[in-house]
Design a protein around this motif. Structure first.
Motif, mmCIF file in Angstrom:
data_model
loop_
_atom_site.group_PDB
_atom_site.id
_atom_site.type_symbol
_atom_site.label_atom_id
_atom_site.label_comp_id
_atom_site.label_asym_id
_atom_site.label_seq_id
_atom_site.Cartn_x
_atom_site.Cartn_y
_atom_site.Cartn_z
ATOM 1 N N ASP A 146 0.839 -1.205 0.000
ATOM 2 C CA ASP A 146 0.000 0.000 0.000
ATOM 3 C C ASP A 146 0.870 1.249 0.000
ATOM 4 O O ASP A 146 2.114 1.175 -0.175
ATOM 5 C CB ASP A 146 -0.976 -0.001 1.179
ATOM 6 C CG ASP A 146 -0.250 0.048 2.525
ATOM 7 O OD1 ASP A 146 0.997 0.221 2.547
ATOM 8 O OD2 ASP A 146 -0.920 -0.092 3.561
ATOM 9 N N ALA A 147 0.274 2.424 0.186
ATOM 10 C CA ALA A 147 1.008 3.685 0.131
ATOM 11 C C ALA A 147 2.052 3.796 1.231
ATOM 12 O O ALA A 147 3.025 4.552 1.107
ATOM 13 C CB ALA A 147 0.027 4.854 0.214
ATOM 14 N N SER A 170 -17.503 1.746 -3.621
ATOM 15 C CA SER A 170 -16.674 1.478 -2.445
ATOM 16 C C SER A 170 -17.511 1.498 -1.167
ATOM 17 O O SER A 170 -17.296 0.683 -0.255
ATOM 18 C CB SER A 170 -15.543 2.505 -2.360
ATOM 19 O OG SER A 170 -14.742 2.276 -1.219
ATOM 20 N N THR A 189 -7.099 0.546 2.968
ATOM 21 C CA THR A 189 -5.875 1.337 2.968
ATOM 22 C C THR A 189 -5.708 2.021 1.613
ATOM 23 O O THR A 189 -6.444 1.724 0.655
ATOM 24 C CB THR A 189 -4.655 0.439 3.273
ATOM 25 O OG1 THR A 189 -3.484 1.253 3.372
ATOM 26 C CG2 THR A 189 -4.462 -0.595 2.178
ATOM 27 N N GLN A 190 -4.747 2.909 1.506
ATOM 28 C CA GLN A 190 -4.535 3.677 0.278
ATOM 29 C C GLN A 190 -3.543 2.977 -0.641
ATOM 30 O O GLN A 190 -2.539 2.418 -0.183
ATOM 31 C CB GLN A 190 -4.030 5.081 0.610
ATOM 32 C CG GLN A 190 -5.048 5.949 1.335
ATOM 33 C CD GLN A 190 -4.527 7.342 1.602
ATOM 34 O OE1 GLN A 190 -3.344 7.610 1.442
ATOM 35 N NE2 GLN A 190 -5.420 8.225 2.010
ATOM 36 N N THR A 192 -0.932 2.810 -4.070
ATOM 37 C CA THR A 192 0.141 3.614 -4.645
ATOM 38 C C THR A 192 0.535 3.023 -6.007
ATOM 39 O O THR A 192 0.178 1.885 -6.336
ATOM 40 C CB THR A 192 1.372 3.642 -3.712
ATOM 41 O OG1 THR A 192 2.361 4.518 -4.260
ATOM 42 C CG2 THR A 192 1.964 2.254 -3.548
ATOM 43 N N SER A 196 -3.175 2.794 -7.810
ATOM 44 C CA SER A 196 -3.854 3.922 -7.161
ATOM 45 C C SER A 196 -5.046 4.432 -7.980
ATOM 46 O O SER A 196 -6.067 4.844 -7.411
ATOM 47 C CB SER A 196 -2.868 5.068 -6.914
ATOM 48 O OG SER A 196 -2.331 5.541 -8.132
ATOM 49 N N ASP A 200 -8.675 4.587 -6.258
ATOM 50 C CA ASP A 200 -9.187 5.939 -5.994
ATOM 51 C C ASP A 200 -10.519 6.167 -6.707
ATOM 52 O O ASP A 200 -11.431 6.809 -6.150
ATOM 53 C CB ASP A 200 -8.164 6.987 -6.450
ATOM 54 C CG ASP A 200 -6.922 7.006 -5.572
ATOM 55 O OD1 ASP A 200 -6.978 6.442 -4.455
ATOM 56 O OD2 ASP A 200 -5.890 7.564 -6.011
ATOM 57 N N ASN A 203 -13.309 4.686 -4.799
ATOM 58 C CA ASN A 203 -13.646 5.431 -3.582
ATOM 59 C C ASN A 203 -14.391 6.732 -3.859
ATOM 60 O O ASN A 203 -15.101 7.238 -2.987
ATOM 61 C CB ASN A 203 -12.369 5.752 -2.799
ATOM 62 C CG ASN A 203 -11.689 4.508 -2.270
ATOM 63 O OD1 ASN A 203 -12.350 3.491 -2.012
ATOM 64 N ND2 ASN A 203 -10.377 4.569 -2.102
#
Length: 250
Positions: A146-147, A170, A189-190, A192, A196, A200, A203
């Protein structure tokens, strides 16, 4: 003796003569008369002034401590005439303060009626289906970073919105799909790098009614050896259905 007498008579005659020859304003009688006239004028002036003062109206200055009587005029306030408002036909009020969680879920999903739901949630062969949505899980399941550089599980899916209003995939996924590892629920979690964009979009984007969307979910895992179990909820009861989907990490 006769000479002395004659001499005295002569002297007296001269004195008298001098007195007679004096100017009138030097004579005692004139001075006396003038003095009397001055005294009379002064006295008369004083007497006249006093009389004039007595004749003038007297002004009495009363002490300020004395109360002044003021007559107050009693004014009776006028009564205001109240204008009666015209009542319109009463409108019935629907009480929605007693709505339960089930009704709130239905409202969030375009007002679907719980009684009319035919499929409250079923899962078979990577497809999670209900009257409100369909999730088709992909075989492309990856363990990525993750990020923050921590290991995370990424699952791609295709979401179809069956409601009458735009929905965020999401939010629907996180509400009705639960991922656990070692009986602990995993948190999103975010992403990368190359992952990503799709995470994103899942979300943030809104999917219109009747439309489909290719998205992905990303959850942080506690370790890379234990299996992750995905369970699905019944949209009417919010209870897990019997079928689950395991993901083997090792």
């Amino acid at each position: 003796m006769n000479r002395r007498h004659q001499k005295n008579n002569s002297n007296m005659t001269r004195s008298a003569f001098r007195k007679r020859k004096r100017p009138f304003y030097k004579k005692k009688s004139f001075i006396t008369i003038i003095s009397l006239l001055v005294i009379c004028l002064i006295g008369g002036g004083i007497y006249f002034f006093n009389n004039k003062s007595n004749d003038a109206p007297k002004v009495e200055h009363k002490a300020s401590s004395k109360k002044t009587d003021i007559k107050l005029k009693k004014v009776t306030p006028k009564k205001k005439t109240e204008k009666k408002s015209k009542e319109q036909t009463p409108q019935s009020v629907k009480d929605e303060t007693k709505t339960d969680e089930k009704k709130d879920d239905a409202k969030a999903n375009a007002g679907s009626d719980d009684k009319s739901i035919k499929n409250a949630g079923s899962y078979n062969d990577l497809v999670y289906n209900s009257d409100w949505f369909t999730f088709k899980l992909s075989n492309d399941v990856k363990l990525v970073k993750d990020a923050n550089g921590d290991p995370a599980l990424m699952i791609n899916y295709n979401y179809t919105n069956k409601t009458q209003s735009p929905q965020n995939p999401s939010q629907i996924q996180s509400k009705y799909m639960i991922l656990k590892q070692d009986d602990q629920q995993l948190a999103a979690t975010q992403a990368t790098g190359d992952y990503s964009g799709i995470v994103d979009s899942s979300n943030k984007d809104q999917v219109q009614p009747g439309k489909s969307f290719d998205g992905a979910l990303l959850v942080k895992v506690n370790n890379t050896d234990s299996d992750v179990i995905m369970s699905f909820l019944n949209i009417q009861t919010n209870e897990p259905i019997q079928t689950t989907q395991p993901f083997k990490l090792s």
